[in-house]
Write a protein that holds these residues in place. Structure first.
Motif, PDB file in Angstrom:
ATOM      1  N   ASP A 141       0.818  -1.208   0.000  1.00  0.00           N
ATOM      2  CA  ASP A 141       0.000   0.000   0.000  1.00  0.00           C
ATOM      3  C   ASP A 141       0.855   1.263   0.000  1.00  0.00           C
ATOM      4  N   VAL A 142       1.930   1.252   0.767  1.00  0.00           N
ATOM      5  CA  VAL A 142       2.781   2.444   0.911  1.00  0.00           C
ATOM      6  C   VAL A 142       3.691   2.640  -0.298  1.00  0.00           C
ATOM      7  N   THR A 143       4.273   1.540  -0.797  1.00  0.00           N
ATOM      8  CA  THR A 143       5.280   1.658  -1.853  1.00  0.00           C
ATOM      9  C   THR A 143       4.720   1.498  -3.256  1.00  0.00           C
ATOM     10  N   GLY A 144       3.528   0.901  -3.369  1.00  0.00           N
ATOM     11  CA  GLY A 144       2.979   0.612  -4.690  1.00  0.00           C
ATOM     12  C   GLY A 144       3.468  -0.697  -5.262  1.00  0.00           C
ATOM     13  N   ALA A 145       4.195  -1.497  -4.461  1.00  0.00           N
ATOM     14  CA  ALA A 145       4.661  -2.802  -4.935  1.00  0.00           C
ATOM     15  C   ALA A 145       3.465  -3.697  -5.248  1.00  0.00           C
ATOM     16  N   LEU A 146       3.668  -4.600  -6.175  1.00  0.00           N
ATOM     17  CA  LEU A 146       2.630  -5.534  -6.601  1.00  0.00           C
ATOM     18  C   LEU A 146       2.561  -6.694  -5.614  1.00  0.00           C
ATOM     19  N   ALA A 147       1.408  -6.871  -4.975  1.00  0.00           N
ATOM     20  CA  ALA A 147       1.249  -7.950  -3.996  1.00  0.00           C
ATOM     21  C   ALA A 147       0.911  -9.251  -4.717  1.00  0.00           C
ATOM     22  N   SER A 148       1.708 -10.282  -4.478  1.00  0.00           N
ATOM     23  CA  SER A 148       1.465 -11.593  -5.060  1.00  0.00           C
ATOM     24  C   SER A 148       0.825 -12.501  -4.014  1.00  0.00           C
ATOM     25  N   HIS A 149       0.336 -13.653  -4.473  1.00  0.00           N
ATOM     26  CA  HIS A 149      -0.333 -14.612  -3.595  1.00  0.00           C
ATOM     27  C   HIS A 149       0.177 -16.006  -3.913  1.00  0.00           C
ATOM     28  N   ALA A 150       0.115 -16.873  -2.918  1.00  0.00           N
ATOM     29  CA  ALA A 150       0.624 -18.230  -3.110  1.00  0.00           C
ATOM     30  C   ALA A 150      -0.162 -19.013  -4.160  1.00  0.00           C
ATOM     31  N   TYR A 151      -1.476 -18.792  -4.247  1.00  0.00           N
ATOM     32  CA  TYR A 151      -2.270 -19.604  -5.173  1.00  0.00           C
ATOM     33  C   TYR A 151      -3.552 -18.931  -5.656  1.00  0.00           C
ATOM     34  N   ASP A 152      -4.069 -17.958  -4.921  1.00  0.00           N
ATOM     35  CA  ASP A 152      -5.404 -17.431  -5.215  1.00  0.00           C
ATOM     36  C   ASP A 152      -5.346 -16.225  -6.143  1.00  0.00           C
ATOM     37  N   HIS A 153      -4.937 -16.470  -7.389  1.00  0.00           N
ATOM     38  CA  HIS A 153      -4.929 -15.430  -8.420  1.00  0.00           C
ATOM     39  C   HIS A 153      -4.992 -16.119  -9.780  1.00  0.00           C
ATOM     40  N   PRO A 154      -5.785 -15.602 -10.707  1.00  0.00           N
ATOM     41  CA  PRO A 154      -5.916 -16.265 -12.014  1.00  0.00           C
ATOM     42  C   PRO A 154      -4.587 -16.454 -12.741  1.00  0.00           C
ATOM     43  N   ASP A 155      -3.685 -15.484 -12.669  1.00  0.00           N
ATOM     44  CA  ASP A 155      -2.401 -15.621 -13.358  1.00  0.00           C
ATOM     45  C   ASP A 155      -1.535 -16.705 -12.722  1.00  0.00           C
ATOM     46  N   ILE A 156      -1.622 -16.836 -11.405  1.00  0.00           N
ATOM     47  CA  ILE A 156      -0.866 -17.877 -10.708  1.00  0.00           C
ATOM     48  C   ILE A 156      -1.409 -19.251 -11.094  1.00  0.00           C
ATOM     49  N   ALA A 157      -2.725 -19.409 -11.040  1.00  0.00           N
ATOM     50  CA  ALA A 157      -3.348 -20.693 -11.373  1.00  0.00           C
ATOM     51  C   ALA A 157      -3.159 -21.039 -12.851  1.00  0.00           C
ATOM     52  N   ALA A 158      -3.259 -20.045 -13.715  1.00  0.00           N
ATOM     53  CA  ALA A 158      -3.081 -20.297 -15.147  1.00  0.00           C
ATOM     54  C   ALA A 158      -1.656 -20.760 -15.436  1.00  0.00           C
ATOM     55  N   GLY A 159      -0.694 -20.134 -14.794  1.00  0.00           N
ATOM     56  CA  GLY A 159       0.688 -20.560 -14.971  1.00  0.00           C
ATOM     57  C   GLY A 159       0.879 -21.999 -14.521  1.00  0.00           C
ATOM     58  N   ALA A 160       0.304 -22.351 -13.375  1.00  0.00           N
ATOM     59  CA  ALA A 160       0.415 -23.724 -12.875  1.00  0.00           C
ATOM     60  C   ALA A 160      -0.214 -24.712 -13.843  1.00  0.00           C
ATOM     61  N   GLY A 161      -1.324 -24.310 -14.457  1.00  0.00           N
ATOM     62  CA  GLY A 161      -2.038 -25.196 -15.372  1.00  0.00           C
ATOM     63  C   GLY A 161      -1.283 -25.529 -16.640  1.00  0.00           C
ATOM     64  N   THR A 162      -0.220 -24.774 -16.942  1.00  0.00           N
ATOM     65  CA  THR A 162       0.545 -25.055 -18.164  1.00  0.00           C
ATOM     66  C   THR A 162       1.199 -26.428 -18.129  1.00  0.00           C
ATOM     67  N   VAL A 163       1.413 -26.976 -16.930  1.00  0.00           N
ATOM     68  CA  VAL A 163       1.998 -28.310 -16.862  1.00  0.00           C
ATOM     69  C   VAL A 163       1.067 -29.342 -17.504  1.00  0.00           C
ATOM     70  N   MET A 164      -0.242 -29.113 -17.420  1.00  0.00           N
ATOM     71  CA  MET A 164      -1.193 -30.056 -18.003  1.00  0.00           C
ATOM     72  C   MET A 164      -1.142 -30.009 -19.530  1.00  0.00           C
ATOM     73  N   ILE A 165      -0.933 -28.838 -20.095  1.00  0.00           N
ATOM     74  CA  ILE A 165      -0.796 -28.731 -21.548  1.00  0.00           C
ATOM     75  C   ILE A 165       0.400 -29.560 -22.014  1.00  0.00           C
ATOM     76  N   GLU A 166       1.482 -29.521 -21.256  1.00  0.00           N
ATOM     77  CA  GLU A 166       2.664 -30.301 -21.595  1.00  0.00           C
ATOM     78  C   GLU A 166       2.410 -31.801 -21.434  1.00  0.00           C
ATOM     79  N   LEU A 167       1.640 -32.178 -20.414  1.00  0.00           N
ATOM     80  CA  LEU A 167       1.341 -33.602 -20.215  1.00  0.00           C
ATOM     81  C   LEU A 167       0.557 -34.168 -21.396  1.00  0.00           C
ATOM     82  N   LEU A 168      -0.335 -33.377 -21.953  1.00  0.00           N
ATOM     83  CA  LEU A 168      -1.110 -33.831 -23.114  1.00  0.00           C
ATOM     84  C   LEU A 168      -0.209 -34.121 -24.312  1.00  0.00           C
ATOM     85  N   GLU A 169       0.890 -33.381 -24.413  1.00  0.00           N
ATOM     86  CA  GLU A 169       1.831 -33.576 -25.515  1.00  0.00           C
ATOM     87  C   GLU A 169       2.699 -34.818 -25.302  1.00  0.00           C
ATOM     88  N   ARG A 170       2.855 -35.229 -24.036  1.00  0.00           N
ATOM     89  CA  ARG A 170       3.777 -36.307 -23.721  1.00  0.00           C
ATOM     90  C   ARG A 170       3.095 -37.666 -23.524  1.00  0.00           C
TER      91      ARG A 170
END
Length: 316
Positions: A141-170
Motif C-alpha cells: 500500500d505504501v510503496t505501490g509494490a505488486l502484492a502476489s499470492h501463493a495460489y489465489d490469483h488467475p495468473d498464478i493458477a493459469a501458470g500452474a495449469g501449463t503443466v497439463m498442456i505439456e502432459l497432453l503432448e507427452r
C-alpha cells in the motif's frame, strides 16, 4: 465467483515458454487393478526451477503484469517462506524485478538464506504468518509494490495449469490426471485443461488438511483445521474460489488419504525410483494407492503430478 478459462492457460503457456523447464514424464510400474493393470505415469515437476510447479505461476504473474503495463518500479512483494515465496523471488530475479518477501521472525534460517540467494529483500516481522502478511500488505500500500499470492490469483493458477498442456503432448490417450491440493492453484489450472480434453481429474488431500473437500461439501470455501504431515506445502486454511469452481465440473473427483498413506507413498517414490520429494508429492501418489482413493480401470492411463521436492531427505 470467478472461473479460470482454458484461453488464460494457453496464453500463459505461450508467455512462459522458454522461461521454465518443460516437465519430464516417466512410465512407472503398472497399477494392479480388477481385471488387469492400469498404466501409471509420473510427471516430475519437482525438477522445476525452485523445486516446485510454483515457478510457472510466478513467471506468468509477473509477465502478465509487464505486458499490461502494471508492473510497478517498486517490484513485487509476498508473505511466504515456503514454495510460493521462493518461486516469487526467483521469477523476480529472472526478470530483474525487485522482490520483497515478508516472513515471521521465527522462520528457519535456511529459508531466509535461500530467499536471499535469489536476491530478495527479506523482512522478518512478528511471530506468526499473519503478522508477516499484514506487513506485506502495508508495504504494498505504501510503496505501490505488486502484492502476489501463493495460489489465489488467475495468473498464478493459469501458470500452474501449463503443466497439463505439456502432459497432453507427452502422454497420448491420457485418461486421468492426479494432483495433490492445498489452496488449489495447481488443481484449478490442471482441471481446467483436463476438462477441455475430457480427462478425469483426481484431487487428493490429506484427511486432516482438506480445504477443497470441505468447500465442495459446504458449497463455498470454508476454513478448515490443519493437521497433516503434508501441511507444510498443502496447509491452506481455505480453498480458492477458482479451485472450487473447477472442482464442481463433471469429471472431477475429490479423495482423502491418511498421513500414514502419504508417508508410505513418499517412501515408495524413494525406494522404487530414488525420487526425494515433499509429502505433498507423496499425497498425489497416495491417491491411487490408498484403499479409499481412486481406483483406475484396466488399461486406463493415469498420470500423477509429483509437485515438489523442497524437503528434508534425512528421513528417507
Amino acid at each position: 465467483m470467478g472461473e479460470l478459462s482454458y484461453a488464460e492457460i494457453k496464453a500463459a503457456a505461450t508467455r512462459i515458454a522458454g522461461r521454465v523447464r518443460p516437465v519430464t514424464v516417466t512410465r512407472a510400474d503398472d497399477l494392479a487393478v480388477d481385471g488387469g493393470a492400469a498404466e501409471l505415469y509420473l510427471a516430475l515437476e519437482f525438477t522445476q526451477h525452485t523445486g516446485t510447479f510454483k515457478a510457472r505461476g510466478a513467471q506468468n504473474f509477473l509477465l502478465a503484469h509487464r505486458e499490461a503495463g502494471t508492473l510497478p518500479a517498486a517490484g513485487v512483494t509476498i508473505a511466504s517462506g515456503g514454495n510460493a515465496g521462493l518461486a516469487c523471488a526467483w521469477a523476480a530475479r529472472e526478470q530483474a524485478v525487485p522482490a520483497t518477501v515478508f516472513l515471521p521472525a521465527t522462520a528457519p534460517q535456511v529459508k531466509v538464506q535461500r530467499l536471499r540467494s535469489y536476491g530478495a529483500d527479506v523482512r522478518l516481522v512478528g511471530a506468526e504468518y499473519a503478522d508477516a502478511l499484514t506487513a506485506c500488505l502495508e508495504f504494498a500500500d505504501v510503496t505501490g509494490a505488486l502484492a502476489s499470492h501463493a495460489y489465489d490469483h488467475p495468473d498464478i493458477a493459469a501458470g500452474a495449469g501449463t503443466v497439463m498442456i505439456e502432459l497432453l503432448e507427452r502422454i497420448h490417450g491420457l485418461d486421468t490426471v492426479v494432483v495433490a491440493v492445498g489452496g488449489g492453484g495447481l488443481f484449478a489450472g490442471v482441471a481446467t485443461v483436463a476438462q477441455q480434453h475430457r480427462i478425469r481429474t483426481i484431487a487428493v488431500e490429506p484427511e486432516n488438511c482438506r480445504a477443497l473437500n470441505a468447500a465442495l461439501q459446504a458449497g463455498r470455501p470454508v476454513d478448515v483445521p490443519l493437521n497433516s504431515v503434508a501441511a507444510d506445502s498443502l496447509g491452506a486454511r481455505r480453498a480458492s474460489d477458482l479451485a472450487l469452481r473447477a472442482a464442481q465440473h463433471e469429471g472431477v473427483r475429490s479423495v482423502l488419504v491418511t498421513d500414514a498413506e502419504i508417508v508410505r507413498a513418499r517412501q515408495a517414490l524413494w525406494d522404487d525410483y530414488r525420487f526425494a520429494v515433499e509429502h505433498a508429492a507423496g499425497t498425489g501418489l497416495a491417491g491411487v494407492r490408498s484403499p479409499t482413493g481412486y481406483r483406475p480401470s484396466a488399461g486406463e492411463k493415469v498420470c500423477v503430478v509429483l509437485c515438489g521436492a523442497n524437503t528434508d531427505p534425512a528421513d528417507l
